[in-house]
Motif scaffolding. Sequence first.
Motif, PDB file in Angstrom:
ATOM      1  N   THR A   1       0.849  -1.194   0.000  1.00  0.00           N
ATOM      2  CA  THR A   1       0.000   0.000   0.000  1.00  0.00           C
ATOM      3  C   THR A   1       0.885   1.245   0.000  1.00  0.00           C
ATOM      4  N   ARG A   2       0.535   2.183  -0.865  1.00  0.00           N
ATOM      5  CA  ARG A   2       1.233   3.472  -0.907  1.00  0.00           C
ATOM      6  C   ARG A   2       0.202   4.570  -0.709  1.00  0.00           C
ATOM      7  N   VAL A   3       0.420   5.414   0.281  1.00  0.00           N
ATOM      8  CA  VAL A   3      -0.485   6.521   0.598  1.00  0.00           C
ATOM      9  C   VAL A   3       0.265   7.820   0.315  1.00  0.00           C
ATOM     10  N   ASP A   4      -0.232   8.583  -0.653  1.00  0.00           N
ATOM     11  CA  ASP A   4       0.477   9.773  -1.135  1.00  0.00           C
ATOM     12  C   ASP A   4      -0.379  11.013  -0.896  1.00  0.00           C
ATOM     13  N   PRO A   5      -0.063  11.826   0.110  1.00  0.00           N
ATOM     14  CA  PRO A   5      -0.870  13.011   0.427  1.00  0.00           C
ATOM     15  C   PRO A   5      -0.391  14.240  -0.350  1.00  0.00           C
TER      16      PRO A   5
ATOM     17  N   LEU B   1     -17.719 -34.274  13.999  1.00  0.00           N
ATOM     18  CA  LEU B   1     -17.631 -35.202  15.121  1.00  0.00           C
ATOM     19  C   LEU B   1     -18.534 -36.414  14.905  1.00  0.00           C
ATOM     20  N   ASP B   2     -19.765 -36.167  14.460  1.00  0.00           N
ATOM     21  CA  ASP B   2     -20.697 -37.231  14.096  1.00  0.00           C
ATOM     22  C   ASP B   2     -21.712 -36.621  13.148  1.00  0.00           C
ATOM     23  N   SER B   3     -22.840 -37.265  12.970  1.00  0.00           N
ATOM     24  CA  SER B   3     -23.830 -36.770  12.013  1.00  0.00           C
ATOM     25  C   SER B   3     -24.507 -35.480  12.475  1.00  0.00           C
ATOM     26  N   ILE B   4     -24.352 -35.124  13.741  1.00  0.00           N
ATOM     27  CA  ILE B   4     -25.018 -33.942  14.301  1.00  0.00           C
ATOM     28  C   ILE B   4     -24.022 -32.825  14.590  1.00  0.00           C
ATOM     29  N   TRP B   5     -22.920 -33.149  15.211  1.00  0.00           N
ATOM     30  CA  TRP B   5     -22.008 -32.141  15.740  1.00  0.00           C
ATOM     31  C   TRP B   5     -20.777 -31.993  14.861  1.00  0.00           C
ATOM     32  N   SER B   6     -20.305 -30.746  14.730  1.00  0.00           N
ATOM     33  CA  SER B   6     -19.029 -30.484  14.071  1.00  0.00           C
ATOM     34  C   SER B   6     -18.314 -29.363  14.814  1.00  0.00           C
ATOM     35  N   LEU B   7     -16.994 -29.346  14.674  1.00  0.00           N
ATOM     36  CA  LEU B   7     -16.153 -28.363  15.351  1.00  0.00           C
ATOM     37  C   LEU B   7     -15.394 -27.573  14.294  1.00  0.00           C
ATOM     38  N   ALA B   8     -15.444 -26.236  14.381  1.00  0.00           N
ATOM     39  CA  ALA B   8     -14.748 -25.364  13.434  1.00  0.00           C
ATOM     40  C   ALA B   8     -13.771 -24.486  14.192  1.00  0.00           C
ATOM     41  N   ALA B   9     -12.556 -24.378  13.679  1.00  0.00           N
ATOM     42  CA  ALA B   9     -11.526 -23.580  14.340  1.00  0.00           C
ATOM     43  C   ALA B   9     -10.762 -22.768  13.306  1.00  0.00           C
ATOM     44  N   ASN B  10     -10.333 -21.564  13.705  1.00  0.00           N
ATOM     45  CA  ASN B  10      -9.544 -20.677  12.857  1.00  0.00           C
ATOM     46  C   ASN B  10      -8.429 -20.071  13.678  1.00  0.00           C
ATOM     47  N   LEU B  11      -7.313 -19.843  13.026  1.00  0.00           N
ATOM     48  CA  LEU B  11      -6.200 -19.144  13.643  1.00  0.00           C
ATOM     49  C   LEU B  11      -5.548 -18.289  12.566  1.00  0.00           C
ATOM     50  N   GLY B  12      -5.355 -16.996  12.854  1.00  0.00           N
ATOM     51  CA  GLY B  12      -4.820 -16.118  11.830  1.00  0.00           C
ATOM     52  C   GLY B  12      -3.963 -14.993  12.376  1.00  0.00           C
ATOM     53  N   TYR B  13      -3.077 -14.509  11.519  1.00  0.00           N
ATOM     54  CA  TYR B  13      -2.277 -13.322  11.790  1.00  0.00           C
ATOM     55  C   TYR B  13      -2.544 -12.332  10.664  1.00  0.00           C
ATOM     56  N   THR B  14      -2.889 -11.112  11.022  1.00  0.00           N
ATOM     57  CA  THR B  14      -3.290 -10.130  10.025  1.00  0.00           C
ATOM     58  C   THR B  14      -2.578  -8.815  10.256  1.00  0.00           C
ATOM     59  N   GLU B  15      -2.197  -8.166   9.148  1.00  0.00           N
ATOM     60  CA  GLU B  15      -1.615  -6.831   9.206  1.00  0.00           C
ATOM     61  C   GLU B  15      -2.458  -5.885   8.358  1.00  0.00           C
ATOM     62  N   ARG B  16      -2.610  -4.655   8.849  1.00  0.00           N
ATOM     63  CA  ARG B  16      -3.393  -3.631   8.133  1.00  0.00           C
ATOM     64  C   ARG B  16      -2.574  -2.348   8.052  1.00  0.00           C
ATOM     65  N   ALA B  17      -2.470  -1.797   6.857  1.00  0.00           N
ATOM     66  CA  ALA B  17      -1.801  -0.503   6.696  1.00  0.00           C
ATOM     67  C   ALA B  17      -2.709   0.594   7.213  1.00  0.00           C
ATOM     68  N   PRO B  18      -2.167   1.616   7.895  1.00  0.00           N
ATOM     69  CA  PRO B  18      -3.017   2.725   8.347  1.00  0.00           C
ATOM     70  C   PRO B  18      -3.610   3.475   7.163  1.00  0.00           C
ATOM     71  N   THR B  19      -4.785   4.037   7.373  1.00  0.00           N
ATOM     72  CA  THR B  19      -5.463   4.777   6.316  1.00  0.00           C
ATOM     73  C   THR B  19      -4.950   6.211   6.256  1.00  0.00           C
ATOM     74  N   PHE B  20      -5.363   6.921   5.211  1.00  0.00           N
ATOM     75  CA  PHE B  20      -4.903   8.300   5.024  1.00  0.00           C
ATOM     76  C   PHE B  20      -5.324   9.206   6.169  1.00  0.00           C
ATOM     77  N   TYR B  21      -6.521   8.989   6.732  1.00  0.00           N
ATOM     78  CA  TYR B  21      -6.947   9.887   7.814  1.00  0.00           C
ATOM     79  C   TYR B  21      -6.266   9.542   9.125  1.00  0.00           C
ATOM     80  N   GLU B  22      -5.901   8.275   9.340  1.00  0.00           N
ATOM     81  CA  GLU B  22      -5.139   7.932  10.532  1.00  0.00           C
ATOM     82  C   GLU B  22      -3.726   8.510  10.468  1.00  0.00           C
ATOM     83  N   LEU B  23      -3.217   8.678   9.260  1.00  0.00           N
ATOM     84  CA  LEU B  23      -1.876   9.229   9.074  1.00  0.00           C
ATOM     85  C   LEU B  23      -1.846  10.751   9.078  1.00  0.00           C
ATOM     86  N   TYR B  24      -2.845  11.392   8.398  1.00  0.00           N
ATOM     87  CA  TYR B  24      -2.684  12.809   8.076  1.00  0.00           C
ATOM     88  C   TYR B  24      -3.816  13.718   8.558  1.00  0.00           C
ATOM     89  N   ALA B  25      -4.815  13.208   9.265  1.00  0.00           N
ATOM     90  CA  ALA B  25      -5.901  14.073   9.729  1.00  0.00           C
ATOM     91  C   ALA B  25      -5.349  15.208  10.585  1.00  0.00           C
TER      92      ALA B  25
END
Length: 679
Positions: A389-393, A423-447
């Motif tokens: 991401t490139r933010v150009d003000p 697990l059987d015909s009735i029950w199931s187990l769902a699991a997630n594990l994640g690592y996420t990065e987010r670039a700051p937005t223009f207003y978080e940078l330059y407001a």
Amino acid sequence: MVHSPLRLSPLALALCMVTSYSQGVELSPQVITANPLGSAQLASPSTVLEGTDLLQQQHSSLGETLNRQPGVASTWFGPGASRPIIRGLDGDRIRLLRNGVGALDASSLSYDHAVPLDPVTVERIEIVRGPAALLYGGNAIGGVVNTFDNRIPDTPIDGIQGAGELRYGGADTTRSSAGKLEAGNGAFALHVDANARQYNDLRIPGFARSAQVRDADTPGSKHRLENSDGRQDGGALGGAYHWDHGYAGLSYSRYDSNYGSVAEPGVRLDMEQDHYAFASQFRDLDGPFSSVKLDAGYTDYQHREIEEGEVHTTFKNKGYEARVEARHQPLGPVEGVLGAQVSRNEFSALGEEAFVPHTDTDTFALFLLEQWHATDRLDLSLGARMEHTRVDPDGKGNAQFAEADSASSFNAFSLSSGAVYQLDSIWSLAANLGYTERAPTFYELYANGAHVATGAYEVGDASLSKEKAFSGDLALRFDNGTHKGSVGVFYSHFRNYIGLIGTGNLREGHDHEHEGEDHDHDHDGIPEYQYQGVRARFYGIEAQDRWQLAQNRYGSFALELSGDYTRAKNLDSGEPLPRIAPLRLNSGLVWELDRWQARVDVEHAAAQHRKPANETRTDGYTTLGASVGYRFDVGHSQWLAFVRGENLTDQTVRYASSILRDIAPAPGRSVEVGLRTTF
């Protein structure tokens, strides 16, 4: 009015024997398009609204339409503007998509900026709770809301078909009409739709201002929320060509609205958006890829903030987004998708209340998702995304934005894994594990300026680094024919959560008393808030169940239950994070017999006392709703007549998730009638 399949679990049953009509479909057999591999079972918690379920929930804004879904709250800035919040995360942490592609607007910049979409035009809404950044970018770190309108028909149409709808009533005396027409010969397909909505100032119980901020000498408006009226109009034209192994199509849509800002008496927002879209898919290919899908959109958006007939500030945002997904041939039990996404948006704000500079934002990303059918009971998934991401003000020589003198670039990386175990015909187990990065937005940078809608002087930080989060979900799902639903927990730890934190200073600016926070200052200044990176923690529980009570000659009876609870904390200061919805419990008793449908709903929200020191608390509430609908045929057309009542006991409802909790309560008692036809 209509049957709405919501689900919660036996554990949720013990958790909550009260409360409203939520309509999630956690274990829907439908394919969730958020998974390009076409699996009906996502490891991530997901909800689908469509058909009569969506019809029952429709309100004038996207936030209010989704407000009763598990884990989803509303920013509520009056009937004109409301955006969804997922698990306490809002703004640019929630990705709003139109047919899988972002439609640029300014709704994440400020709570008074509406999402330029009337839910009446939508045929299907998918909600993916939790990090979905893998496929849709870092600003999906909190989740995704994807709306589908079939303006580019993705399946062949043979003949003529259509739908129409009229509504009247509600707490704002809405007058709404919408219609669509589709025609095709099996190869060419055409879609046309139009909609119009008008509404008056909102009826509310008691005073607009809460007792915590109401002045005995000037108590403010009573029974009406001033300057909350508005209108919105829209329409679209689209078409597609289909062949045996794919399709390609184009569409153009227009949205136009004018509504009052309930935070600023006498201020109107005049909004316009033109959106052009292209979609194509090639299936059954030879070679390394079995199918390729391309989606692209170009948006030209602007809104003007008008006071006493004069334009004071104009916000513009135009740009494009395109994404391609290529599904590779199976590698034994492994299936997968490779993709790329590119976007550009040019944002500008002109006028006396412009608190952000002109900014161009460019993004390019590569992603992949692989799914392994490990055993008959176990499905595994793994994915990764790299995003630049490139933010150009450009401060345009304005001394206010002197620090916005150079571009900022960010390289973000996301990784996610998931598993679904039957697990059987009735029950199931769902699991997630994640690592996420987010670039700051223009207003978080330059407001840098007074933001009247939030009652704060907002200051960005050009040295901000990426937002980083580790997140996990664990859900137990079930379906035994009588009960169908799930109960799950989630947890997110942010290493650099970019929050708007009060500094304790006062700055010169307009002081509009509206935010519902304690401003212990005179009228010579407004409080200063700065975007800062802090450590933060979010966790909670979501549960839903649809319990089929009975089915006999007196009809079908079902009980729909749901509940959610989120806690969020600033780990650096030790304070709770702001605008977090409290414990919410929902229940709906549904009855169907032949052509008749009816339901009674109860929604309960607890009081919210967990808040930062500079915010006010909200009281709990319990509301009652009811609806009845009747289906009938006229010739070859199908009709539905309905009556829907909400908040029938006329309770004062103030959303803890709304920045206007103390000056803009939710609607009071309302009754709405409607008529819908399909042919």
